[in-house]
Write an enzyme that holds these catalytic residues in place. Structure first.
Site, PDB file in Angstrom:
ATOM      1  N   ASN A 222      26.690  35.135  41.827  1.00 44.51           N
ATOM      2  CA  ASN A 222      26.788  35.450  40.514  1.00 44.51           C
ATOM      3  C   ASN A 222      25.991  34.357  39.781  1.00 44.51           C
ATOM      4  O   ASN A 222      26.407  33.118  39.510  1.00 44.51           O
ATOM      5  CB  ASN A 222      28.229  35.185  40.282  1.00 44.51           C
ATOM      6  CG  ASN A 222      28.545  35.349  38.657  1.00 44.51           C
ATOM      7  OD1 ASN A 222      27.770  35.830  37.903  1.00 44.51           O
ATOM      8  ND2 ASN A 222      29.833  35.205  38.517  1.00 44.51           N
TER       9      ASN A 222
ATOM     10  N   LYS B 271      25.584  34.432  36.593  1.00 41.31           N
ATOM     11  CA  LYS B 271      26.267  34.221  35.184  1.00 41.31           C
ATOM     12  C   LYS B 271      25.162  34.333  34.150  1.00 41.31           C
ATOM     13  O   LYS B 271      24.130  35.234  34.292  1.00 41.31           O
ATOM     14  CB  LYS B 271      26.958  32.775  35.131  1.00 41.31           C
ATOM     15  CG  LYS B 271      27.980  32.797  36.227  1.00 41.31           C
ATOM     16  CD  LYS B 271      29.134  31.800  36.195  1.00 41.31           C
ATOM     17  CE  LYS B 271      30.014  31.674  37.258  1.00 41.31           C
ATOM     18  NZ  LYS B 271      31.235  30.863  37.408  1.00 41.31           N
TER      19      LYS B 271
ATOM     20  N   HIS C 115      36.136  39.240  36.640  1.00 42.05           N
ATOM     21  CA  HIS C 115      35.725  37.800  36.893  1.00 42.05           C
ATOM     22  C   HIS C 115      36.743  36.970  35.954  1.00 42.05           C
ATOM     23  O   HIS C 115      36.840  37.612  34.541  1.00 42.05           O
ATOM     24  CB  HIS C 115      34.188  37.584  36.506  1.00 42.05           C
ATOM     25  CG  HIS C 115      34.013  36.252  37.050  1.00 42.05           C
ATOM     26  ND1 HIS C 115      34.317  34.965  36.207  1.00 42.05           N
ATOM     27  CD2 HIS C 115      33.696  35.553  38.212  1.00 42.05           C
ATOM     28  CE1 HIS C 115      33.813  33.990  36.732  1.00 42.05           C
ATOM     29  NE2 HIS C 115      33.334  34.326  37.901  1.00 42.05           N
TER      30      HIS C 115
ATOM     31  N   GLU D  21      36.154  34.718  33.913  1.00 39.64           N
ATOM     32  CA  GLU D  21      35.477  34.316  32.618  1.00 39.64           C
ATOM     33  C   GLU D  21      35.670  35.664  31.786  1.00 39.64           C
ATOM     34  O   GLU D  21      35.604  35.537  30.550  1.00 39.64           O
ATOM     35  CB  GLU D  21      33.967  33.855  32.892  1.00 39.64           C
ATOM     36  CG  GLU D  21      33.941  32.402  33.365  1.00 39.64           C
ATOM     37  CD  GLU D  21      32.818  32.121  34.247  1.00 39.64           C
ATOM     38  OE1 GLU D  21      31.568  32.784  34.236  1.00 39.64           O
ATOM     39  OE2 GLU D  21      32.930  31.328  35.061  1.00 39.64           O
TER      40      GLU D  21
ATOM     41  N   GLU E  87      39.134  34.001  43.625  1.00 36.02           N
ATOM     42  CA  GLU E  87      38.613  32.844  43.055  1.00 36.02           C
ATOM     43  C   GLU E  87      39.688  32.204  42.385  1.00 36.02           C
ATOM     44  O   GLU E  87      40.116  32.589  41.064  1.00 36.02           O
ATOM     45  CB  GLU E  87      37.694  33.063  41.839  1.00 36.02           C
ATOM     46  CG  GLU E  87      36.291  34.128  42.730  1.00 36.02           C
ATOM     47  CD  GLU E  87      35.190  34.171  41.793  1.00 36.02           C
ATOM     48  OE1 GLU E  87      34.065  33.536  42.550  1.00 36.02           O
ATOM     49  OE2 GLU E  87      35.005  34.541  40.679  1.00 36.02           O
TER      50      GLU E  87
ATOM     51  N   GLY F 164      33.407  26.504  39.111  1.00 31.72           N
ATOM     52  CA  GLY F 164      32.550  25.395  38.307  1.00 31.72           C
ATOM     53  C   GLY F 164      32.942  24.168  38.275  1.00 31.72           C
ATOM     54  O   GLY F 164      32.525  23.202  37.457  1.00 31.72           O
TER      55      GLY F 164
ATOM     56  N   SER G  65      33.282  27.005  43.821  1.00 32.34           N
ATOM     57  CA  SER G  65      32.447  25.581  44.312  1.00 32.34           C
ATOM     58  C   SER G  65      32.475  25.507  45.587  1.00 32.34           C
ATOM     59  O   SER G  65      32.511  24.903  46.384  1.00 32.34           O
ATOM     60  CB  SER G  65      33.486  24.404  44.037  1.00 32.34           C
ATOM     61  OG  SER G  65      33.732  24.268  42.615  1.00 32.34           O
TER      62      SER G  65
HETATM   63  P1  PGA Z   1      31.081  28.473  41.177  1.00 28.07           P
HETATM   64  O1  PGA Z   1      31.403  30.025  40.692  1.00 28.07           O
HETATM   65  O2  PGA Z   1      30.855  28.820  42.511  1.00 28.07           O
HETATM   66  O3  PGA Z   1      30.058  27.939  40.476  1.00 28.07           O
HETATM   67  O4  PGA Z   1      32.406  27.702  41.462  1.00 28.07           O
HETATM   68  C1  PGA Z   1      32.045  30.868  41.261  1.00 28.07           C
HETATM   69  C2  PGA Z   1      32.291  32.363  40.239  1.00 28.07           C
HETATM   70  O5  PGA Z   1      32.393  32.002  39.114  1.00 28.07           O
HETATM   71  O6  PGA Z   1      31.944  33.307  40.583  1.00 28.07           O
END
Ligand code: PGA
Length: 243
Positions: free
Chosen positions: A10, A12, A93, A95, A163, A169, A206
């Site tokens: 992803n 983003k 997701h 976000e 997740e 992140g 992560s």
């Molecule tokens: P990250 O993001 O691997 O940077 O923690 C995962 C995601 O948001 O899908």
């Protein structure tokens, strides 16, 4: 029925179009046994179609509006995503849930629309830190799962991504035991809806080359949804080879 193994990236809202093309060209997936799926920004999709085909990667989209067309200023039509070669749509997701206020109801509409229009979907669920600290994490995650899914859906078109929000992140990863425990709960619920389904459950939050192997070796972890580490060809490749 052999288990599917999947690594999804992803991106983003990262990379320029040029950088995105260079990144896909740099990723070498020789002998990877996993299905590879990447969600670039919508602005990059049309330019990336050919590169994705050459690299045998599935093209996904991070967002769309659940209508074919119309007066929806600023939104993205799933039909145009299809024209760009998109096969899989990311839905739910954290976000999008938290920054763009996407409700369970909206997510269900997106799932229904996507599946009715022939897309595969990657449906994300996950608890925040407060839920985890108060011990409500399983309840929250299962509620998110069940509010999105419907028995009438074709289970072969669905991927679930667990997740935990506190791990996205942040550099803080769920332990392999924490991931396995939640994936097992999710698997049990999916079995009730669709006995003998083959729905892959990915872990996200992560994931890095250094922890992917241990996470992916858990019984109910079928791969990962990778944010930060998918922006670097070498890291992404290493994760794709971590089964
Ligand atoms: P990250 O993001 O691997 O940077 O923690 C995962 C995601 O948001 O899908």
């Amino acid at each position: 029925m052999s288990k599917r193994k999947i690594v999804a990236g992803n991106w983003k809202m990262n990379t320029s179009i040029k950088e995105g093309i260079a990144l896909v060209k740099e990723i070498k997936l020789i002998n990877s046994t996993a299905e590879i799926l990447v969600f670039p920004p919508a602005t990059h999709l049309y330019a990336l179609t050919k590169e994705f085909k050459n690299n045998k990667m599935v093209l996904g989209a991070q967002n769309f509006y659940p209508k074919e067309k119309g007066a929806f200023t600023g939104e993205i039509s799933p039909m145009v995503l299809k024209e760009c070669g998109v096969e899989n749509l990311l839905i739910g997701h954290s976000e999008r849930r938290s920054l763009f206020n996407e409700s369970d109801l909206m997510l269900k509409q997106k799932l229904e629309f996507a599946l009715e229009h022939g897309f595969d979907v990657t449906f994300c669920i996950g608890e925040n830190l407060e839920d985890r600290k108060s011990g409500k994490h399983k309840e929250v995650v299962i509620q998110q799962l069940l509010s999105g899914l419907d028995q009438t859906f074709d289970s072969s078109k669905i991927i679930i991504a667990y997740e935990p929000v506190w791990a996205i992140g942040t550099g803080e990863t769920a332990s392999p035991e924490q991931a396995q425990e939640m994936h097992h709960e999710i698997r049990k619920e999916l079995e009730i809806i669709w006995p003998h389904n083959n729905i892959p459950i990915l872990y996200g939050g992560s994931v890095k080359p250094g922890n992917a192997k241990e996470l992916f070796s858990q019984n109910d972890v079928d791969g990962g949804l990778i944010g930060g580490a998918s922006l670097n060809a070498k890291s992404f490749e290493a994760i794709c080879h971590s089964f």
